[in-house]
Design a protein around this motif. Structure first.
Motif, PDB file in Angstrom:
ATOM      1  N   ARG A 151      -1.112   0.567  -2.882  1.00 18.86           N
ATOM      2  CA  ARG A 151      -1.803   1.660  -3.596  1.00 18.86           C
ATOM      3  C   ARG A 151      -3.317   1.527  -3.494  1.00 18.86           C
ATOM      4  N   ASP A 152      -3.810   0.289  -3.449  1.00 18.84           N
ATOM      5  CA  ASP A 152      -5.266   0.044  -3.438  1.00 18.84           C
ATOM      6  C   ASP A 152      -5.953   0.717  -2.253  1.00 18.84           C
ATOM      7  N   LYS A 175       1.004  -2.791  -5.443  1.00 18.43           N
ATOM      8  CA  LYS A 175      -0.381  -2.619  -5.897  1.00 18.43           C
ATOM      9  C   LYS A 175      -1.337  -2.659  -4.703  1.00 18.43           C
ATOM     10  N   HIS A 228      -5.145   3.552  -0.740  1.00 23.13           N
ATOM     11  CA  HIS A 228      -5.310   4.980  -1.024  1.00 23.13           C
ATOM     12  C   HIS A 228      -6.371   5.203  -2.112  1.00 23.13           C
ATOM     13  N   LYS A 229      -6.371   4.302  -3.092  1.00 23.80           N
ATOM     14  CA  LYS A 229      -7.347   4.415  -4.184  1.00 23.80           C
ATOM     15  C   LYS A 229      -8.775   4.259  -3.640  1.00 23.80           C
ATOM     16  N   HIS A 230      -8.935   3.262  -2.744  1.00 23.40           N
ATOM     17  CA  HIS A 230     -10.257   3.004  -2.144  1.00 23.40           C
ATOM     18  C   HIS A 230     -10.702   4.202  -1.304  1.00 23.40           C
ATOM     19  N   SER A 231      -9.752   4.782  -0.553  1.00 19.51           N
ATOM     20  CA  SER A 231     -10.057   5.943   0.292  1.00 19.51           C
ATOM     21  C   SER A 231     -10.504   7.137  -0.564  1.00 19.51           C
ATOM     22  N   LYS A 232      -9.802   7.350  -1.674  1.00 21.85           N
ATOM     23  CA  LYS A 232     -10.129   8.460  -2.574  1.00 21.85           C
ATOM     24  C   LYS A 232     -11.531   8.283  -3.172  1.00 21.85           C
ATOM     25  N   THR A 233     -11.810   7.037  -3.574  1.00 25.81           N
ATOM     26  CA  THR A 233     -13.131   6.727  -4.143  1.00 25.81           C
ATOM     27  C   THR A 233     -14.227   6.963  -3.117  1.00 25.81           C
ATOM     28  N   LYS A 290     -14.940  10.680  -2.676  1.00 24.06           N
ATOM     29  CA  LYS A 290     -15.525  11.375  -3.832  1.00 24.06           C
ATOM     30  C   LYS A 290     -16.932  10.906  -4.180  1.00 24.06           C
ATOM     31  N   THR A 291     -17.229   9.615  -3.877  1.00 19.04           N
ATOM     32  CA  THR A 291     -18.508   9.045  -4.316  1.00 19.04           C
ATOM     33  C   THR A 291     -19.677   9.685  -3.578  1.00 19.04           C
TER      34      THR A 291
END
Length: 260
Positions: free
Chosen positions: A30-31, A27, A33-38, A41-42
């Motif tokens: 994964r966090d 987890k 990559h998730k933070h980078s994606k956010t 996009k934001t």
């Protein structure tokens, strides 16, 4: 116990799932990559806020890394007798060699800023609240249970005055209050009986630090002025940190190792 601690209590009593730590590790992986994606996009003010936070974290990391890099300096070379004649223009010149130096005081300050100490006991057994405090019943019918008596060794300053018994929530018995510690210097291999200045950090939590509770693994500040330690600038070192290596409430004394 607060309402929100039922998860921690369950884990303490019954342990974790067999794959708990593996899931936790995945987890965390994964966090990122998730933070980078956010962050990509934001848009608008939220995007600016995320970018600002990321920049601050990166700058802090760079500062921390730079803090731990040693500086080079020149020092006088040993007076070795050279074979053969030395030219006249070199006679009055002192030979110097480059050496990496980092004074103890700078090391200590940097470690403080980074929030880490290179301590003799990096891991200690956590002390439960029931072990640390004893419930004191008060009131005419002994029904009130809001007072606690500290069962471990404590340190209170020289100007300490107790609150009136009616308002005192944490009772620190005078028999368990300590003002001095047996501190061993790891390089000199000598032990000194030094006065305690304060409790810097208790590994069990900030509440115990503020109460001045001293348990195994606690970082205390001691008065080392009588040892005659000096900084590179020539100033006398007054206070230094030491880590407690024994259980003071069992031994009746505090044994510690100086952090140099």
């Amino acid at each position: 116990m607060p309402q929100g601690d039922y998860m921690d209590r369950f884990q303490r009593d019954y342990g974790y799932r067999l794959d708990h730590f593996e899931r936790k590790r995945k987890k965390a992986a994964r966090d990122v990559h998730k933070h980078s994606k956010t962050a990509q996009k934001t848009l608008g003010i939220k995007g600016k806020m995320i970018a600002k936070k990321n920049y601050a974290e990166k700058a802090q990391m760079k500062r921390t890394l730079a803090m731990h890099e040693e500086s080079t300096s020149r020092r006088k070379a040993d007076d070795n007798v050279q074979e053969g004649a030395v030219p006249a223009y070199l006679l009055d010149r002192e030979n110097t060699t480059r050496a990496k130096i980092l004074s103890n005081t700078i090391k200590q300050k940097r470690k403080e800023k980074a929030g880490k100490w290179d301590v003799p006991l990096p891991k200690v057994r956590p002390v439960a609240e029931d072990e640390m405090f004893k419930v004191v019943r008060t009131g005419k019918r002994k029904t009130k249970q809001w007072k606690r008596m500290v069962t471990k060794a404590t340190f209170v300053g020289p100007g300490f005055t107790r609150k009136p018994p009616k308002y005192e929530r944490f009772i620190r018995p005078t028999g368990l209050r300590f003002t001095k510690a047996h501190v061993t210097h790891p390089e000199l291999k000598c032990t000194f009986n030094l006065e305690i200045i304060g409790v810097k950090k208790n590994p069990n939590g900030p509440m115990y630090t503020s109460l001045g509770v001293i348990t195994k693994g606690s970082i205390i500040e001691v008065n080392v002025s009588e040892l005659g330690l000096v900084t590179p600038a020539g100033k006398v070192v007054w206070g230094k940190y030491a880590q407690v290596t024994n259980n003071p409430e069992n031994d009746g004394c505090i044994n510690a190792v100086l952090l140099v």
